[in-house]
Scaffold this motif. Sequence first.
Motif, PDB file in Angstrom:
ATOM      1  N   ALA A 293     -47.687-126.534  46.930  1.00 39.88           N
ATOM      2  CA  ALA A 293     -47.773-125.308  47.722  1.00 39.88           C
ATOM      3  C   ALA A 293     -49.184-124.740  47.696  1.00 39.88           C
ATOM      4  N   LEU A 294     -49.825-124.759  46.547  1.00 35.65           N
ATOM      5  CA  LEU A 294     -51.194-124.270  46.442  1.00 35.65           C
ATOM      6  C   LEU A 294     -52.172-125.179  47.172  1.00 35.65           C
ATOM      7  N   ALA A 295     -51.826-126.463  47.294  1.00 31.50           N
ATOM      8  CA  ALA A 295     -52.664-127.398  48.054  1.00 31.50           C
ATOM      9  C   ALA A 295     -52.474-127.239  49.555  1.00 31.50           C
ATOM     10  N   GLY A 296     -51.400-126.579  49.953  1.00 37.12           N
ATOM     11  CA  GLY A 296     -51.138-126.366  51.372  1.00 37.12           C
ATOM     12  C   GLY A 296     -50.350-127.463  52.048  1.00 37.12           C
ATOM     13  N   GLY A 297     -49.833-128.444  51.265  1.00 35.55           N
ATOM     14  CA  GLY A 297     -49.039-129.504  51.883  1.00 35.55           C
ATOM     15  C   GLY A 297     -48.770-130.639  50.928  1.00 35.55           C
ATOM     16  N   GLY A 298     -47.940-131.568  51.393  1.00 37.46           N
ATOM     17  CA  GLY A 298     -47.584-132.733  50.602  1.00 37.46           C
ATOM     18  C   GLY A 298     -46.100-133.010  50.691  1.00 37.46           C
ATOM     19  N   SER A 299     -45.679-134.089  50.065  1.00 36.97           N
ATOM     20  CA  SER A 299     -44.256-134.425  50.066  1.00 36.97           C
ATOM     21  C   SER A 299     -43.956-135.396  48.938  1.00 36.97           C
ATOM     22  N   PHE A 300     -42.666-135.488  48.593  1.00 34.54           N
ATOM     23  CA  PHE A 300     -42.206-136.467  47.623  1.00 34.54           C
ATOM     24  C   PHE A 300     -40.726-136.707  47.861  1.00 34.54           C
ATOM     25  N   THR A 301     -40.223-137.778  47.286  1.00 29.58           N
ATOM     26  CA  THR A 301     -38.787-138.043  47.319  1.00 29.58           C
ATOM     27  C   THR A 301     -38.241-137.945  45.903  1.00 29.58           C
ATOM     28  N   THR A 302     -36.995-137.467  45.799  1.00 25.75           N
ATOM     29  CA  THR A 302     -36.345-137.249  44.513  1.00 25.75           C
ATOM     30  C   THR A 302     -34.846-137.511  44.672  1.00 25.75           C
ATOM     31  N   PRO A 303     -34.123-137.813  43.608  1.00 28.92           N
ATOM     32  CA  PRO A 303     -32.713-138.204  43.769  1.00 28.92           C
ATOM     33  C   PRO A 303     -31.820-137.116  44.365  1.00 28.92           C
ATOM     34  N   ARG A 304     -32.081-135.847  44.073  1.00 30.62           N
ATOM     35  CA  ARG A 304     -31.156-134.809  44.535  1.00 30.62           C
ATOM     36  C   ARG A 304     -31.812-133.432  44.454  1.00 30.62           C
ATOM     37  N   ARG A 305     -31.225-132.487  45.175  1.00 28.69           N
ATOM     38  CA  ARG A 305     -31.624-131.094  45.047  1.00 28.69           C
ATOM     39  C   ARG A 305     -30.942-130.505  43.811  1.00 28.69           C
ATOM     40  N   THR A 306     -31.679-129.737  43.051  1.00 25.83           N
ATOM     41  CA  THR A 306     -31.121-129.083  41.868  1.00 25.83           C
ATOM     42  C   THR A 306     -31.235-127.569  42.034  1.00 25.83           C
ATOM     43  N   ALA A 307     -30.523-126.837  41.167  1.00 31.89           N
ATOM     44  CA  ALA A 307     -30.612-125.384  41.198  1.00 31.89           C
ATOM     45  C   ALA A 307     -32.036-124.921  40.904  1.00 31.89           C
TER      46      ALA A 307
END
Length: 347
Positions: A293-307
């Motif tokens: 967020a501080l870099a202003g962008g990016g992405s990644f993949t992860t197994p699942r959304r968590t709380a």
Amino acid sequence: MQKEFLELDGAIGGGQVLRSALSLSMVSGRPFRIVNIRARRSRPGLLRQHLTAVLAAAEVCGAEVEGAQLGSMSLSFSPGAIKAGDYSFSIGTAGSCTLVLQTLLPALLRAPDNSRLRISGGTHNPSAPPSDFLQHAWLPLLRRMGAQLELSLLRHGFAPAGGGQLELHVQPGQLQPLYLEERGAVLDQQARCLLAGVPGHVGARELERLAKRLKLPDEALHFVHLPQEHGPGNVLLLEVRCEQLTEVFAAFGQPRVRAEQVADQVAKQARDWLGGESAVAEHLADQLLLPLALAGGGSFTTPRRTAHLDSNIQVIEAFLPVRIHCKNLAPERVQVSLRTESPPIST
């Protein structure tokens, strides 16, 4: 002209909501008020490590703070200018050094000059990432984003005694976006058992069980015997080095928990991640959000959304003109992407 306070409800998550708010407030200059701090935890309100994070953040940016007391359920924080410096903070318990460090690092990357940060407390705490995770998994990715920093573990500190110490050297700089869609091939796996004031047979059983579960060769198994006065403490760590990143999984020996159970915890974490195609595991995913967020962008993949992931998204989007999108690519593969319509915060 006085800035309007951002209002936050801490009941959406645990201490991370407060820590992320402190980091984002410092770098954005936006004051905030938070209520219901850790309201759903068994011991709600500010514990020692949370209070240390608040007071440390206030010192780094000359903030005005109200509600900074142990047990407090509400807090207001109005930041000033970030200052470089030679900082030293003591939690006074086995509360996590690593979580306090992660709270302050974004601000020190925005400071006008180099800084040194020393934090005393717990370096290996069951409810927080161990220092090994920061050194081998998280910080290498921040360096790839352009951060210039070095972390040293000066002394191990286990729960409940604490007494550990970390030292961080930071050069200010702007983070660049990072894209982690694939982890690449597994290049190496190494298991380490840390023992301090704990019988050696405990570690031997942990390593034997983990080797059996993950088919690790003998040369990948390592004992680290620490001075007895650093303990009692026992941590089992698995470092998985891949082409694009390194992950670190950990489990902690505790009273009435068999060594084999500790090993099974590590094996389960590793298998859960290695069995899918996601780039980063759950904990690393959560801790990459704020730097991206501080870099202003990016992405990644992860197994699942968590709380934790969802609550962190809410806090980040409240402070910054950033939109974070989660897209299901497969049953056990979620793409998390960040974009902003405005330039990222500059130094």
